[in-house]
Design a protein around this motif. Structure first.
Motif, PDB file in Angstrom:
ATOM      1  N   HIS A   9       7.768   6.726  -0.181  1.00  0.00           N
ATOM      2  CA  HIS A   9       6.439   7.243   0.209  1.00  0.00           C
ATOM      3  C   HIS A   9       6.629   8.128   1.435  1.00  0.00           C
ATOM      4  O   HIS A   9       6.010   9.179   1.550  1.00  0.00           O
ATOM      5  CB  HIS A   9       5.508   6.069   0.492  1.00  0.00           C
ATOM      6  N   GLY A  13      -2.210   8.074  -6.085  1.00  0.00           N
ATOM      7  CA  GLY A  13      -3.407   8.255  -5.253  1.00  0.00           C
ATOM      8  C   GLY A  13      -4.605   8.680  -6.080  1.00  0.00           C
ATOM      9  O   GLY A  13      -4.472   9.396  -7.079  1.00  0.00           O
ATOM     10  N   CYS A  37       0.820  -1.225   0.000  1.00  0.00           N
ATOM     11  CA  CYS A  37       0.000   0.000   0.000  1.00  0.00           C
ATOM     12  C   CYS A  37       0.850   1.268   0.000  1.00  0.00           C
ATOM     13  O   CYS A  37       0.348   2.345  -0.313  1.00  0.00           O
ATOM     14  CB  CYS A  37      -0.947  -0.018   1.193  1.00  0.00           C
ATOM     15  N   GLN A  38       2.134   1.160   0.366  1.00  0.00           N
ATOM     16  CA  GLN A  38       3.011   2.341   0.349  1.00  0.00           C
ATOM     17  C   GLN A  38       4.118   2.190  -0.691  1.00  0.00           C
ATOM     18  O   GLN A  38       5.116   2.905  -0.628  1.00  0.00           O
ATOM     19  CB  GLN A  38       3.637   2.544   1.744  1.00  0.00           C
ATOM     20  N   LYS A  46      -1.012   8.656  -1.391  1.00  0.00           N
ATOM     21  CA  LYS A  46      -0.029   7.615  -1.747  1.00  0.00           C
ATOM     22  C   LYS A  46       0.778   8.051  -2.973  1.00  0.00           C
ATOM     23  O   LYS A  46       0.387   8.972  -3.680  1.00  0.00           O
ATOM     24  CB  LYS A  46      -0.754   6.297  -2.065  1.00  0.00           C
ATOM     25  N   SER A  59      -2.916   0.421  -2.155  1.00  0.00           N
ATOM     26  CA  SER A  59      -3.924   1.432  -1.808  1.00  0.00           C
ATOM     27  C   SER A  59      -3.772   2.631  -2.734  1.00  0.00           C
ATOM     28  O   SER A  59      -2.648   2.994  -3.091  1.00  0.00           O
ATOM     29  CB  SER A  59      -3.696   1.893  -0.359  1.00  0.00           C
TER      30      SER A  59
END
Ligand SMILES: Cc1ncc(COP(=O)(O)O)c(C=O)c1O
Length: 382
Positions: A297, A203, A173-174, A200, A195
């Motif tokens: 990130h 994003g 997710c990162q 992010k 994610s």
């Protein structure tokens, strides 16, 4: 925002990105609105193929409602059921662990490596050997987290998972665009969860997520799981959920996808500047492990008197955030697991010292310099 006459440097600022992309984004949104199809349509499919293709060959993408859902559905697809056990790390965003709980399973933690802040493969092995005797087939899966944009050391994790017949669900997710031994993160484990939370590296303009898998049959199962368990409309083969990436988010992600490498390079440029120019003996800087390509990130430094240091930076006009102040095994919500302070000494020590500095592609060079100056002039008397 400013305090007194100091202009605050924000931790993040998505309005800057929107200013750069507004025309493209607005056209993409308008197109979706004019098409009048908002859930699971052509844009989602196009984005799934584009993102999976960016990661590697023969990878399938299943767009879902969030990173949390990407983890949850992966756990369900992998056969994790009520009463099962899933291993992960305590120093992660809480959704890694809530997904395990929502799948009906119990999390088991292993400590992290003190250089990468990611799962320590040696401790993973010893935990599996110990717990396998007690839990047998109830020990089902491992979730390594690629924290802050840096890959966990996957080879020994995959080896031990194979040896003990455990599924591997990567929490990426990162880590959009991060690499492990020359390969983009997203095709090593059985399932890989990303994610698209707005801040992010890639994003959306709201929530979103994707699961990647190399197994076409699993991809089909996940497509049913995200959509009420149906393969064909109103024919429900399995019990499913409602967790779908929507057309508007997919259209926005298609635009932003074009910039992902450029933005990751800019993050790395800022990180390199911090690493080169922060030179305060009270501060530890993050390590980039030799086996991977970090996409930063987050850029996370350490200071043993963190609270005073952060208050000082705030006075100097620099916003910081702590990712994350309390390891999951010590969070109130997870009291029931019975872990005590002292269970995972590396994760616990680091949680008390970490500070995330601003790092986002639109951060200006002069702001990066302005962040480093007060860090270097800080001493305990400030
Ligand atoms: C490591 C990690 N896992 C899981 C998640 C959950 O993603 P989402 O917020 O899209 O549900 C996040 C996002 O914050 C995360 O950073």
């Amino acid at each position: 925002m400013s305090i007194g006459d100091i202009q605050m440097i924000p931790f993040g600022d998505l309005t800057r990105e929107y200013k750069e992309l507004s025309e493209e984004i607005e056209t993409a949104i308008k197109d979706v609105c004019q098409n009048g199809w908002f859930v699971l349509g052509k844009k989602v499919e196009e984005f799934e193929n584009t993102f999976a293709g960016y990661i590697g060959n023969n990878v399938y993408g299943i767009g879902v409602g969030s990173g949390t859902e990407a983890l949850h559905l992966s756990l369900v697809a992998s056969g994790v059921e009520h009463g099962d056990y899933v291993i992960t790390v305590p120093n992660t965003a809480v959704p890694t662990v809530s997904a395990i709980s929502f799948a009906g399973a119990r999390p088991l933690f292993v400590d992290i490596d003190q250089d990468s802040f990611n799962m320590d493969p040696t401790q993973l092995r010893s935990t599996i050997i110990k717990e396998k005797k007690r839990l047998g087939r109830k020990l089902k899966a491992v979730i390594p987290v690629h924290l802050y944009g840096q890959s966990a050391d996957m080879d020994p994790i995959l080896d031990v998972a194979k040896e003990f017949d455990l599924k591997v669900i990567e929490d990426a997710c990162q880590a959009h665009g991060a690499e492990y031994k020359g390969h983009k993160i997203g095709s090593l484990g059985d399932y890989v969860a990303f994610s698209f939370y707005p801040s992010k590296n890639l994003g959306a303009y709201g929530d979103g997520g994707i699961i990647l898998t190399k197994d076409p049959a699993e991809a089909q199962k996940l497509k049913m799981l995200r959509n009420y368990g149906q393969g064909r409309r109103y024919y429900h083969k399995i019990i499913g959920f409602n967790s779908r990436l929507d057309e508007l988010q997919a259209a926005i992600l298609m635009i932003k996808m074009k910039y992902l490498d450029k933005w990751n390079n800019r993050r790395r440029e800022i990180a390199n500047y911090y690493t080169k120019y922060i030179s305060n003996p009270l501060i530890s800087k993050p390590s980039e492990m030799p086996y991977g390509r970090h996409v930063f990130h987050l850029y996370v430094i350490r200071h043993s008197n963190r609270e005073a240091f952060c208050a000082y930076l705030e006075r100097e006009g620099v916003n910081t955030i702590i990712h994350y102040p309390i390891p999951i095994h010590l969070q109130e919500a997870f009291n029931g697991l019975g872990y005590l302070e002292g269970s995972f000494t590396v994760a616990e020590k680091i949680a008390k010292e970490i500070v995330s500095l601003p790092i986002f592609p639109q951060l200006k060079d002069e702001e990066v310099k302005r962040i480093v100056e007060p860090i270097n002039s800080y001493d305990e008397n400030n």
